[in-house]
Design a protein around this motif. Sequence first.
Motif, PDB file in Angstrom:
ATOM      1  N   TYR A   7      -2.528  54.898 128.144  1.00  0.00           N
ATOM      2  CA  TYR A   7      -1.473  53.932 127.846  1.00  0.00           C
ATOM      3  C   TYR A   7      -1.365  53.770 126.328  1.00  0.00           C
ATOM      4  O   TYR A   7      -2.342  53.938 125.612  1.00  0.00           O
ATOM      5  CB  TYR A   7      -1.759  52.580 128.503  1.00  0.00           C
ATOM      6  N   LYS A   8      -0.181  53.420 125.863  1.00  0.00           N
ATOM      7  CA  LYS A   8       0.022  53.198 124.434  1.00  0.00           C
ATOM      8  C   LYS A   8      -0.818  52.023 123.938  1.00  0.00           C
ATOM      9  O   LYS A   8      -1.316  52.024 122.815  1.00  0.00           O
ATOM     10  CB  LYS A   8       1.498  52.914 124.155  1.00  0.00           C
ATOM     11  N   ALA A   9      -0.931  50.991 124.779  1.00  0.00           N
ATOM     12  CA  ALA A   9      -1.670  49.784 124.392  1.00  0.00           C
ATOM     13  C   ALA A   9      -2.081  49.032 125.636  1.00  0.00           C
ATOM     14  O   ALA A   9      -1.532  49.243 126.724  1.00  0.00           O
ATOM     15  CB  ALA A   9      -0.806  48.890 123.501  1.00  0.00           C
ATOM     16  N   VAL A  10      -3.065  48.163 125.477  1.00  0.00           N
ATOM     17  CA  VAL A  10      -3.444  47.243 126.544  1.00  0.00           C
ATOM     18  C   VAL A  10      -3.123  45.826 126.080  1.00  0.00           C
ATOM     19  O   VAL A  10      -3.383  45.455 124.933  1.00  0.00           O
ATOM     20  CB  VAL A  10      -4.938  47.384 126.911  1.00  0.00           C
ATOM     21  N   ILE A  11      -2.505  45.060 126.947  1.00  0.00           N
ATOM     22  CA  ILE A  11      -2.185  43.658 126.660  1.00  0.00           C
ATOM     23  C   ILE A  11      -3.320  42.812 127.214  1.00  0.00           C
ATOM     24  O   ILE A  11      -3.633  42.870 128.407  1.00  0.00           O
ATOM     25  CB  ILE A  11      -0.856  43.252 127.335  1.00  0.00           C
ATOM     26  N   LEU A  12      -3.947  42.033 126.355  1.00  0.00           N
ATOM     27  CA  LEU A  12      -5.078  41.191 126.763  1.00  0.00           C
ATOM     28  C   LEU A  12      -4.635  39.731 126.799  1.00  0.00           C
ATOM     29  O   LEU A  12      -4.435  39.105 125.757  1.00  0.00           O
ATOM     30  CB  LEU A  12      -6.249  41.365 125.792  1.00  0.00           C
TER      31      LEU A  12
END
Length: 438
Positions: A347-352
Motif C-alpha cells: 500500500y502507498k500508506a497506512v492510516i493510523l
Amino acid sequence: MRMSRGFLPTLKEVPAEAQIASHRLMLRAGLIRQTAAGIYAWLPMGLRVLRHIEQVVREEQNAIGAQELLMPTIQSSELWRRSGRYDAYGPEMLRIRDRQDREMLYGPTNEEMITDLVGQTIKSYRELPKTLYHVQWKFRDELRPRFGVMRGREFFMKDAYSFDASYEDAVATYRRMMLAYLRTFQRLGVQAVPMVADTGPIGGNLSHEFLILAPTGESGVFYDAALEEQDWLAEKVDIDDHASLETFFNQVTQSYAATDEMHDQAEWDKVPENRRREGRGIEVGHIFYFGTKYTEGMDISVSGADGAPLYPEMGSYGIGVSRLVAAIIEASHDDAGIIWPASVAPYKAVILNLKPGDKQSDALCEKLYGHAPDALLYDDRNDRPGVKFNDADLMGHPWQMIVGPRGAKEGKVELKHRATGERFDLSVDEALAKVFAP
C-alpha cells in the motif's frame, strides 16, 4: 483495505525456523505461510507485493518488444528427450506419470516447450525476430529448501526466450534484454550489479547474472564503483539500433564485477583503488545466449534467405519474481521491520487512527481513506497506538498517516516517512499529495 476486515496475520515472536531477515519478516508481517517444505502460500499482503513486482517486470519486457504468453506447468518428457536434457537435468526435476502411464514433468524451465511451439508456427526467417515471455510458477525439488522463498521448491518466475535469424541480431536482443533488466531493478528501488556468469545446465556461451546488493547476500561481490552510478539508464538507448545497443552494452560490461567464486585478482588490481567496492549479493536474474543449441538439438528450422534450412539463434532470460520479494527485504529493512520501496509496497500508506470512536478522528481517517481505498491501508482496529505503530513499521509501508484527536480538531495529519523517519504536520490535501507524488 480496512485492517479490521483484512486477513493480515502478523506475529510478535520471531519464528524459530527463520534464519535470515527476509524469512523472519515475511512471516512476521503476514506475507506468507509455509504449507510444506519449501512451499509457501502467499497471503493478501504478500501477494500484492508479488503482483507489483510482476507488473514492473512485465512493463519493461513489453517496452523492448517482448510478447507475453502463458505455457503450461506440466510438460511431456518427450520434449526433453528430444533436447537430450531429460536424463541429464538431475533430481531437481519433478518427474511424474499420468493415469495413462505417460511420463510427464513439472517444468523447471521452458526452453524445450517454447522451441517446439515456435517450430510449429514460424516457417521463414522473415518472421523473425521473436521474443516471447511468461510469468509462471515453477518447481525444482531442492534437496534442502531453506531461507523461505529465497531458496524454496516452488517459485514464481519470469522467463523469456528469443529467436533471431543471425548471430548479430541475437546479440542485439541480448543487449536489449540487459537494458530491460537494469531498468527493471532501478524501478524496483534496488541496486543490481550485472556480471559475467557460468551458463550452468542450460548451456550457451554468453551469460550475465544480476545480483542485488545486500549485507546478508549469499555471494561475495567485487565491483567497480562505476556500476553504482548506472548513468546509462538515464540516457536514451535506441533499442532498434545495433550501434546504440553496443555502446550501452560496452559501457555496462567494461567495469569489473565478479562474485567471490569467479574473482580474478589480477583484473581486480587493475581497478583504481578508490573505485573498488566489496559487498554481498543475492542473485535475482540471469540472461543467456546459447545460439542454436536447442533449435538444432530439436531439429527446429525455418527457411533462410537462400531457401536452405536455418536454425534460429536463441537466448533465455529469467527473473525470480518471488525471490525478488525476499531480496528487496534483505536490502531494505531495519530492526523494526521492512522498508518497502514505493514501487513495490503493498500500500502507498497506512492510516493510523489513534483513537477509534472519536468523531473528528474517525471523520478525518474516512476522508483520507475515501481518497484511494485500493491504495491505502486503514488501521481502524480498536487497539493501542503502540500496537499500530509497531505493525506499521513491521509491514513497511512507505508512509504512515497518523491521526489523533488533537490534530483532527485542526484538520491536520502527521505524516511519517518510513525510510527516513521524517515527520510532517500537514493538511489532508497536502498529506495525500505527498503520499501520491509521482
